[in-house]
Design an enzyme around this catalytic site. Sequence first.
Site, mmCIF file in Angstrom:
data_model
loop_
_atom_site.group_PDB
_atom_site.id
_atom_site.type_symbol
_atom_site.label_atom_id
_atom_site.label_comp_id
_atom_site.label_asym_id
_atom_site.label_seq_id
_atom_site.Cartn_x
_atom_site.Cartn_y
_atom_site.Cartn_z
ATOM 1 N N CYS A 35 0.843 -1.198 0.000
ATOM 2 C CA CYS A 35 0.000 0.000 0.000
ATOM 3 C C CYS A 35 0.877 1.246 0.000
ATOM 4 O O CYS A 35 2.110 1.170 0.017
ATOM 5 C CB CYS A 35 -0.919 0.014 1.219
ATOM 6 S SG CYS A 35 -0.031 0.210 2.778
ATOM 7 N N CYS A 69 3.447 1.601 2.778
ATOM 8 C CA CYS A 69 4.713 0.905 2.510
ATOM 9 C C CYS A 69 5.626 1.795 1.676
ATOM 10 O O CYS A 69 6.820 1.928 1.949
ATOM 11 C CB CYS A 69 4.454 -0.396 1.755
ATOM 12 S SG CYS A 69 3.384 -1.563 2.608
ATOM 13 N N ASP A 99 7.226 29.556 -31.498
ATOM 14 C CA ASP A 99 8.179 29.964 -32.524
ATOM 15 C C ASP A 99 7.441 30.001 -33.865
ATOM 16 O O ASP A 99 6.465 29.263 -34.058
ATOM 17 C CB ASP A 99 9.325 28.950 -32.542
ATOM 18 C CG ASP A 99 10.282 29.200 -33.693
ATOM 19 O OD1 ASP A 99 10.698 30.352 -33.872
ATOM 20 O OD2 ASP A 99 10.603 28.228 -34.412
ATOM 21 N N ASP A 132 11.390 24.409 -32.235
ATOM 22 C CA ASP A 132 12.011 23.275 -32.922
ATOM 23 C C ASP A 132 13.493 23.460 -33.196
ATOM 24 O O ASP A 132 14.155 22.526 -33.647
ATOM 25 C CB ASP A 132 11.300 23.020 -34.256
ATOM 26 C CG ASP A 132 11.574 24.120 -35.281
ATOM 27 O OD1 ASP A 132 11.695 25.294 -34.860
ATOM 28 O OD2 ASP A 132 11.689 23.813 -36.476
ATOM 29 N N ASP A 191 15.827 27.924 -29.994
ATOM 30 C CA ASP A 191 14.696 27.862 -29.063
ATOM 31 C C ASP A 191 15.059 27.183 -27.738
ATOM 32 O O ASP A 191 14.282 27.227 -26.794
ATOM 33 C CB ASP A 191 13.522 27.089 -29.702
ATOM 34 C CG ASP A 191 12.985 27.780 -30.947
ATOM 35 O OD1 ASP A 191 12.882 29.018 -30.925
ATOM 36 O OD2 ASP A 191 12.679 27.073 -31.923
#
Length: 894
Positions: free
Chosen positions: A11, A14, A447, A645, A649
């Site tokens: 659980c 634990c 961008d 991309d 950036d």
Amino acid sequence: MTQYTVTGMSCASCQAHVEKAVSKVPGVKAVSVSLLTNSMGVEGTADSAAVIAAVEKAGYGASLREESAKSSERSASARLRAEEEALKDHTTPKLVRRLEYSVFFLAVLMYITMGHNMWGWPLPAFLSHNHLGLALTQMLLAAAVMIINKDFFTSGFKSLFHGAPNMDALVALGSSVSFGWSIYIFYRMTALVTHGTANMDLMPLYHNQLYFESAAMIPALITVGKTLESLSKGRTTDALKNLMKMAPKTASVERNSQTVTVGIDEVKSGDIFVVKPGEAIPVDGVIVEGSTAVDESALTGESIPVDKSSGDVVSAATINQSGFIRARATRVGEDTTFSQIVQMVSDAAATKAPIAKIADKVSGIFVPAVIVVAAVVLAGWLLTGHPLAVSLEHAITVLVISCPCALGLATPVAIMVGNGMGAKNGILFKTSEALENTGRIQIVALDKTGTITAGKPEVTDVLPAAGRTEDDLLSLAYALEMQSEHPLARAVVAEAEKRHLQPEKVHDFKALSGNGLTASIGNTIVHGGSGSYIGSIAAIPGDLQKKADALAEQGRTPLFFEQDGRLAGIIAVADVIKPDSAQAIRELQKMGIETVMLTGDNERTARAIGRQAGVNRIIAGVLPDGKEAVIRELQKRGKVAMVGDGINDAPALTRADIGIAIGAGTDVAIDSADVVLMNSKLTDVSGAVRLSRATIRNIHENLFWAFAYNALLIPMAAGLYPGIHLNPMWGAAAMALSSFTVCMNALRLNLAKVHDAAHDRLMKKKALPETEKAETVTTAVNAVNGNPAACPVPVRTEAKTKAASSDTGMAAASPNDRQAAGRTETETVLVGGMMCENCERHVMNALKSVDGIVSVKADHKTGKAIVTYTSKPDETAMKQAIEDADYEYEGVQA
């Protein structure tokens, strides 16, 4: 990060105890335990033996996973197999067997206790009206069920002895107390026999106080719940397991003029491999011969096959559907796109979302609190004059009805399913934190080139002069431009080839710097270039000049062509907007998210693209390093996501709250991002937000159920609701149901429609009124000054460097922001102690806090951090920042 397998956890308590125990080990910087996958990730310099010892001391088992960071020299396929083996469901078959045996003995027990006692079902003669015989039989049957489910008792009592009780402790206590009380009653019944027949009329009364059926029913019903939970938990990892199954095992490689089949680990970069129709592509490569259609749905989620021919890139684990191809391997082993996707999904599953900390904190104190509540309930019923049997029944019911499992599972099962759904749709979240926070963004900065636009110039208009046709003009331009390497020239060539035109032979070709091109075709001289250049050679009719001006106003570049002193016509070229960009931006705005376009392009082009895309705000003339400063200013207004991309950036992607990289972008951009869009579609940005919101909503539902369940049923079990009485058996059934309900609710995420905008909702607070659309054009100067509406009318950006250094424009900017839009420099800092990607992130965040530093790129493999700065950072400040983050500063590389 070193990976371990942890056993014995049942659980969330634990999980919390293991994390607490390991965090105390010297050298451990961070620890994350997953109850869902029974795994643990540990950061730091701690010895693995010390970590395992700490787990065992806490009452659990641990072992070093084979695919840990220390075995990085192993092949990618071997690590993939080890990861696949770790995800296999070894628990459910054991639970099913336990359940089958438990049900057999429990059915006999329930026949006696309920069938015979309540409904008069027949029994063998030697048991009929034999109260002692019936009691003894019940005890033996209950003992059999408890022995079959001994794991609950060994784990539960072990956790009690270690002072860290878990869910099994509640089950063990509830069942053991029921069994112990029943044995006490059984001995009372035997005492009646020794005192003679005078007291035998009390035998049925005592018989009714036996709770052997509860002692057996509690572990049996919890096993039912555990089995259902295990089955549903197994389904949450289906996406990752299915990904791994797609991994190719062999490849057909050309060796010594022959095609041989080799193991995938034997393929080297540069090898030529062949793929027949229907086969999986083994590694990333470039086609050198042949053409085909490739099913890339495993990587991108796109169901439509993609046409590929010589020169095109193919990726591992995609399927060659139609043609025979030969390709040159470019990425092999763990460097393939497929391997990186599997690693990203696996890493994300191993991390913990911030929202999970709520459940962790509660679960850590929940079980001890329940034991205290059960003791209080027992004392309360006794003090109000009720019999011990009744008081015990209420206390036992409180113990078994309380379920920390639901709390512990609420977050990880939803995160796992959400990550799987993302991978299925080509949206990769690198961490659980990224999955959680993507849905909370308020501003998306995009961008322009390669993100909103295709990043590849195309011919948009062909305007022939009087007496010429479009094909005539294109043929002339084709012959001239095919000699040039300029991107605009390639756009003209591509358009002519698309129309299947044939170029004439040219000679005396020259590229005139700053003006255009010239060459001889047959006996004529041909020129191509800007309007001012061609206007000096040939007269440009007024109507064509107006059309050219209109095209330029729309952000398109008009190319003029003349032949023998007469204008041949105009061809307009532009980086066109992607087909889905406008739709994606509309979807984001419908969600209440402000959209901002960042571009280094001039104001006129920016305005044209911005209007087509429909963004709320345009920031033009931004130098590459200035994007990071713009993101920093936008963050003052809300949570910001940056979508990009390119290499330029990367600083902005790192600075943003959520960095989103286009899958077709550069490796640097992908490495800097938190989310990767494998489809390279902008609509996947809104899809990522939609999936994140659905996941968080699912987690909230799970947490609400877990808390509400305990808030409602614990008082009911304690007998606080008048007229309602629950016995321990019903408590055990309710407990089992709660965990199963949470898991099944998380699996509903598999039905989520990631790209369906029909049910999108606004955020509580919008950053800009919805009426503001692409009308605010801001230069880089105003952007870093934090003035979003500084230029309500277009501002001309003649030269980026000139605008960035304007004294009046930069008067209100801070020194760092002022220089962020100008020139930057880099230096390499040596850092000791970095061991993984998380270490890199910690170092980068630490160094970014130093004045003058605008971006950082750290690499744990080389132990270096490349620092980009606008003003020389103080070395003492860098040293302090690194040491505060618990790493070693080793100086600046000369």
